[in-house]
Design an enzyme around this catalytic site. Structure first.
Site: not given
Ligand code: IPM
Ligand code: MG
Length: 365
Positions: A143, A194, A226, A250, A254
């Site tokens: 990032y 990885k 993975d 990240d 999710d």
């Molecule tokens: C998160 C979001 C952010 C990230 C974006 C909005 C920049 O997806 O906080 O997980 O990728 O960190």
């Molecule tokens: Mg995110």
């Protein structure tokens, strides 16, 4: 602990203002009723800040953030700003706060509320009792790595590139956060990398191994990213604490969020060495439902609870908020994202917020 009782509220974009309004009311009630002494201020970030000032993170916002002990953020971004140059997109506001305050430790707990077992995309028996903590490195990795950009080569073709980089000290400090978190939980830590392909994660693995010697009570394991993604949806209860770099974290967070029924339930904390922190729901600004009073405010309310716990050491107040959230779920109240069947009573953002306030007041009386 600190004497600083400043809370900075950053509504952000999309559903941000709606969900933050509910969380703020919750904070104000516990502040008043428990005499916590918190003081609130507001500032602009993200698309709203671009519209008002031309930049996603105005200097005034960064200054206020530096002076606050806890920052509560809704979400940033939306289609209106998607065409802007990368350097001034709303997301840069968020990333600028993370890096400007060195909020390197991102804690993302994925907990399945028993009341929501049916809302998960996985079978109830696979997820019931789920309680994972993802520790994501937040100020390094791909990032932030340099060099980065899009360049035109001599032959006219364009090349996009980013750099995945971690120094030993960056790995060590996030590793310590993860080992210490594991010590307070079930003492199992899975480091995700990885290392079969990327040197940077070979180093990551080495440092985690080194650290493990200092935490003999924690059982360290390693998993390729993975496989970790697969295991999260196959048998998620095998995990206690997971630690990983910025981008893998990240993505995996999710995936973990969906196990709990809805990303609308997941809070997060981003902390620096001094315990100053930014607290935000893991979900985004959901422009498709913005302004419709439909969004789930619970992740933001739970983020406010995390703020009280981690930045202010106000554990009783944090427990109270979390219990109140449990109460409203017990009552069968559901925003649309966590509705599982006919029996559920679907409520709006503001109704959900009001129900949490009622539950808080009932517990305080
Ligand atoms: C998160 C979001 C952010 C990230 C974006 C909005 C920049 O997806 O906080 O997980 O990728 O960190
Ligand atoms: Mg995110």
């Amino acid at each position: 602990m600190t004497d600083n009782k400043q809370v900075l509220i950053l509504e952000g974009d999309g559903i941000g203002p709606e969900i933050v309004a509910e969380a703020r009311k919750v904070l104000e009630v516990v502040n008043d009723r428990l005499n916590l002494g918190l003081q609130f201020d507001e500032a602009l970030v993200g698309g709203g800040a671009i519209d008002a000032t031309g930049v996603p993170l105005p200097a005034e916002t960064l200054e206020k953030a530096r002076n606050a002990r806890g920052i509560l953020l809704g979400a940033v971004g939306g289609p209106k700003w998607d065409k802007l140059d990368m350097a001034i997109r709303p997301e840069k506001g968020l990333l600028g706060l993370r890096s400007g305050l060195e909020l390197f430790a991102n804690l993302r707990p994925a907990i399945l509320y028993p009341q929501l077992a049916e809302a998960s995309s996985l079978k109830p028996e696979v997820v019931s009792g789920l309680d994972i903590l993802i520790v994501r490195e937040l100020t390094g990795g791909i990032y932030f790595g340099q060099p980065r950009g899009i360049e035109t080569l001599d032959n006219g073709e364009r090349k996009g590139f980013n750099t995945y980089v971690y120094t030993e000290s960056e790995i060590r400090r996030i590793g310590r956060v993860a080992f210490e978190a594991a010590q307070k939980r079930n003492k199992r830590l899975c480091s995700v990398d990885k290392a079969n392909v990327l040197e940077v994660t070979v180093l990551w693995r080495e440092i985690m191994e080194e650290l493990a010697k200092e935490y003999p009570d924690v059982e360290l394991s390693h998993m390729y990213v993975d496989n970790a993604a697969m295991q999260l949806v196959r048998a998620p209860k095998q995990f206690d604490v997971m630690v990983t770099g910025n981008m893998f974290g990240d993505i995996l967070s999710d995936a973990a969020a969906m196990l709990t029924g809805s990303i609308g339930m997941l809070p997060s904390a981003s902390l620096n060495e001094s315990g100053q922190g930014m607290y935000e729901p893991c979900h985004g600004s959901a422009p498709d439902i913005a302004g419709q009073n439909k969004a789930n405010p619970l992740a933001t309310i739970l983020s406010a609870a995390m703020m009280l716990r981690y930045s202010f050491a106000m554990n009783d107040a944090a427990d109270l908020i979390e219990s109140a959230v449990g109460d409203v779920l017990d009552r069968g109240l559901r925003t649309a994202d966590i509705r599982t069947g006919e029996a559920d009573q679907v409520v709006s953002t503001s109704e959900m917020g009001a129900a949490v306030l009622d539950a808080l007041n009932a517990r305080l009386n």
